[in-house]
Design a protein around this motif. Structure first.
Motif, PDB file in Angstrom:
ATOM      1  N   SER A   1       0.837  -1.194   0.000  1.00  0.00           N
ATOM      2  CA  SER A   1       0.000   0.000   0.000  1.00  0.00           C
ATOM      3  C   SER A   1       0.878   1.253   0.000  1.00  0.00           C
ATOM      4  N   LEU A   2       0.238   2.410  -0.100  1.00  0.00           N
ATOM      5  CA  LEU A   2       0.942   3.670   0.074  1.00  0.00           C
ATOM      6  C   LEU A   2       1.314   3.846   1.540  1.00  0.00           C
ATOM      7  N   TRP A   3       2.282   4.720   1.809  1.00  0.00           N
ATOM      8  CA  TRP A   3       2.669   4.995   3.195  1.00  0.00           C
ATOM      9  C   TRP A   3       1.506   5.654   3.935  1.00  0.00           C
ATOM     10  N   SER A   4       1.370   5.333   5.200  1.00  0.00           N
ATOM     11  CA  SER A   4       0.414   6.034   6.052  1.00  0.00           C
ATOM     12  C   SER A   4       0.959   7.424   6.372  1.00  0.00           C
ATOM     13  N   SER A   5       0.167   8.242   7.027  1.00  0.00           N
ATOM     14  CA  SER A   5       0.668   9.547   7.482  1.00  0.00           C
ATOM     15  C   SER A   5       1.689   9.329   8.606  1.00  0.00           C
ATOM     16  N   TRP A   6       2.577  10.316   8.801  1.00  0.00           N
ATOM     17  CA  TRP A   6       3.542  10.229   9.890  1.00  0.00           C
ATOM     18  C   TRP A   6       2.817  10.278  11.231  1.00  0.00           C
ATOM     19  N   GLY A   7       3.266   9.463  12.169  1.00  0.00           N
ATOM     20  CA  GLY A   7       2.707   9.476  13.502  1.00  0.00           C
ATOM     21  C   GLY A   7       3.246  10.648  14.317  1.00  0.00           C
ATOM     22  N   LEU A   8       2.770  10.757  15.552  1.00  0.00           N
ATOM     23  CA  LEU A   8       3.243  11.823  16.425  1.00  0.00           C
ATOM     24  C   LEU A   8       4.714  11.629  16.747  1.00  0.00           C
ATOM     25  N   CYS A   9       5.380  12.719  16.985  1.00  0.00           N
ATOM     26  CA  CYS A   9       6.788  12.684  17.343  1.00  0.00           C
ATOM     27  C   CYS A   9       6.920  12.222  18.808  1.00  0.00           C
ATOM     28  N   ALA A  10       7.663  11.169  18.997  1.00  0.00           N
ATOM     29  CA  ALA A  10       7.840  10.599  20.339  1.00  0.00           C
ATOM     30  C   ALA A  10       9.234  10.947  20.864  1.00  0.00           C
TER      31      ALA A  10
ATOM     32  N   GLY B   1      11.981  19.145  24.055  1.00  0.00           N
ATOM     33  CA  GLY B   1      13.195  19.895  23.799  1.00  0.00           C
ATOM     34  C   GLY B   1      14.352  19.055  23.293  1.00  0.00           C
ATOM     35  N   ARG B   2      14.155  17.764  23.130  1.00  0.00           N
ATOM     36  CA  ARG B   2      15.232  16.915  22.645  1.00  0.00           C
ATOM     37  C   ARG B   2      14.793  16.177  21.377  1.00  0.00           C
ATOM     38  N   PRO B   3      15.754  15.737  20.591  1.00  0.00           N
ATOM     39  CA  PRO B   3      15.399  15.008  19.359  1.00  0.00           C
ATOM     40  C   PRO B   3      14.586  13.757  19.673  1.00  0.00           C
ATOM     41  N   GLY B   4      13.556  13.556  18.851  1.00  0.00           N
ATOM     42  CA  GLY B   4      12.715  12.367  18.981  1.00  0.00           C
ATOM     43  C   GLY B   4      12.613  11.634  17.648  1.00  0.00           C
ATOM     44  N   ALA B   5      11.617  10.810  17.489  1.00  0.00           N
ATOM     45  CA  ALA B   5      11.428  10.036  16.253  1.00  0.00           C
ATOM     46  C   ALA B   5       9.942   9.877  15.971  1.00  0.00           C
ATOM     47  N   LYS B   6       9.615   9.862  14.692  1.00  0.00           N
ATOM     48  CA  LYS B   6       8.248   9.591  14.249  1.00  0.00           C
ATOM     49  C   LYS B   6       8.296   8.445  13.234  1.00  0.00           C
ATOM     50  N   SER B   7       7.193   7.780  13.037  1.00  0.00           N
ATOM     51  CA  SER B   7       7.188   6.613  12.143  1.00  0.00           C
ATOM     52  C   SER B   7       5.935   6.598  11.269  1.00  0.00           C
ATOM     53  N   ARG B   8       6.035   5.838  10.190  1.00  0.00           N
ATOM     54  CA  ARG B   8       4.896   5.599   9.322  1.00  0.00           C
ATOM     55  C   ARG B   8       4.979   4.147   8.830  1.00  0.00           C
TER      56      ARG B   8
ATOM     57  N   LEU C   1       8.332  -2.288   5.580  1.00  0.00           N
ATOM     58  CA  LEU C   1       6.957  -1.875   5.837  1.00  0.00           C
ATOM     59  C   LEU C   1       6.843  -0.809   6.914  1.00  0.00           C
ATOM     60  N   GLU C   2       7.984  -0.421   7.505  1.00  0.00           N
ATOM     61  CA  GLU C   2       7.978   0.617   8.537  1.00  0.00           C
ATOM     62  C   GLU C   2       9.181   1.520   8.343  1.00  0.00           C
ATOM     63  N   GLU C   3       8.982   2.805   8.572  1.00  0.00           N
ATOM     64  CA  GLU C   3      10.048   3.792   8.352  1.00  0.00           C
ATOM     65  C   GLU C   3      10.018   4.820   9.479  1.00  0.00           C
ATOM     66  N   GLU C   4      11.194   5.212   9.943  1.00  0.00           N
ATOM     67  CA  GLU C   4      11.311   6.213  11.003  1.00  0.00           C
ATOM     68  C   GLU C   4      12.076   7.422  10.489  1.00  0.00           C
ATOM     69  N   ALA C   5      11.808   8.563  11.124  1.00  0.00           N
ATOM     70  CA  ALA C   5      12.505   9.806  10.770  1.00  0.00           C
ATOM     71  C   ALA C   5      12.692  10.636  12.048  1.00  0.00           C
ATOM     72  N   PRO C   6      13.799  11.363  12.140  1.00  0.00           N
ATOM     73  CA  PRO C   6      14.021  12.190  13.329  1.00  0.00           C
ATOM     74  C   PRO C   6      13.046  13.363  13.369  1.00  0.00           C
TER      75      PRO C   6
END
Length: 331
Positions: free
Chosen positions: A281-290, A294-301, A319-324
């Motif tokens: 399928s197409l990628w889902s929308s990005w999830g909330l930033c966890a 004030g510090r770098p986190g990660a979000k996933s789709r 099937l899963e991708e993360e981004a800072p």
């Protein structure tokens, strides 16, 4: 009364030539087709062989409710002025019922009516259904010199309105009957129901469309059950073989080289394995930033698998991708 003038003589000769030309053409079939003069009428066996296997057609292959199978075969030996079905033309009401639901009575009545009223159908024949995607069924029929063409249809089950068949195959070669003919069969859409998959709901096509061939790239939609973009053409989903039967002791044995030529199919060959690439399928929308404020986190789709690969097709991608990211909704 004097002799006829040159103009009168020329006009009479021209009129005689015209009558002779019309007389000759009246005895010829339409469309420039050669007239069959083979005698006596010939008896044929017709053998339908289903080649609809999971190896050859792995995409969405029906396994249950119902599994892949073939309807009964319905056909006729007829003259050139009759058409059971034709690519690019609209199907009859009887063929519509048959292609959509496998109901044969209306189609049988249409063929019988053409024989009674128009004298264009010499014999109507049928063969039992095949309860699986691979298997054989057969029947016998008679062809006449004035009815040397054969047409038939077999419904693909399950499907919206798909079928295979032959349109007006000529069993006569001038003054003799052909001994054997073999033809590869490919799927057709009757144009009466909309749907891309074997199990699509029954939604009528409005307005009705004409008969079209289903290919590896048409309809050009990933949901199409026969969509194999890596292939130039689909493997045959079935074959049909017509063989002449001995009518009497006067019949000669089959002459060599009178078979179907390039259309011959060796049933002993293994079924081709059609590669099926993984479909996602197409990628889902990005999830909330966890992460802490004030510090770098990660979000996933994520994305999910539409169809798993088969027969050495392309494997599934991640099937899963993360981004800072940096949380922006914290206090």
């Amino acid at each position: 009364m004097g002799p006829p003038s040159p103009a009168t003589t020329w006009g009479g000769a021209l009129w005689a030539l015209l009558l002779a030309t019309l007389g000759c053409s009246a005895g010829q079939p339409l469309g420039g087709e050669s007239m069959c003069t083979a005698q006596p009428p010939a008896k044929y066996s017709i053998t339908f062989t289903g080649k609809w296997s999971q190896a050859s057609f792995p995409k969405q292959y029906p396994m249950f409710r119902p599994p892949a199978q073939w309807s009964s075969l319905l056909g006729a030996a007829h003259s050139p002025d009759y058409s059971l079905w034709r690519k690019g033309q609209y199907v009859s009401n009887g063929l519509r019922d048959f292609a959509e639901r496998g109901e044969a009575w209306a189609l049988m009545r249409e063929m019988e009516a053409a024989g009674e009223k128009l004298q264009s159908v010499h014999s109507v024949f049928s063969a039992p259904a095949v309860p699986s995607g691979t298997g054989q069924t057969s029947a016998e029929f008679e062809a006449h010199s004035r009815h040397s063409l054969v047409s038939f249809v077999v419904r693909i089950v399950p499907s919206p309105d798909w079928f295979v068949g032959v349109d007006s195959l000529d069993l006569c070669d001038g003054g003799r009957w052909r001994e054997q003919v073999a033809v590869d069969l490919h799927p057709y859409d009757a144009g009466t129901n909309s749907g891309f998959t074997f199990s699509s709901p029954k939604f009528a096509t409005v307005p009705q469309d004409t008969v079209t061939e289903i290919t590896a790239s048409s309809p050009s939609h990933p949901a199409n059950s026969f969509y194999y973009p890596r292939l130039k053409s689909l493997p045959p989903i079935a074959t049909v073989t017509l063989a002449r039967l001995a009518n009497s002791l006067r019949d000669f044995p089959p002459a060599p080289g009178l078979g179907g030529g390039g259309n011959e199919v060796a049933d002993s060959l293994p079924a081709p394995e059609t590669p099926l690439d993984c479909e996602v399928s197409l990628w889902s929308s990005w999830g909330l930033c966890a992460g802490p404020c004030g510090r770098p986190g990660a979000k996933s789709r994520t994305r999910y698998v539409h169809a798993r690969p088969a027969n050495h097709g392309e494997p599934c991608p991640t099937l899963e991708e993360e981004a800072p990211c940096v949380p922006d909704n914290c206090v």
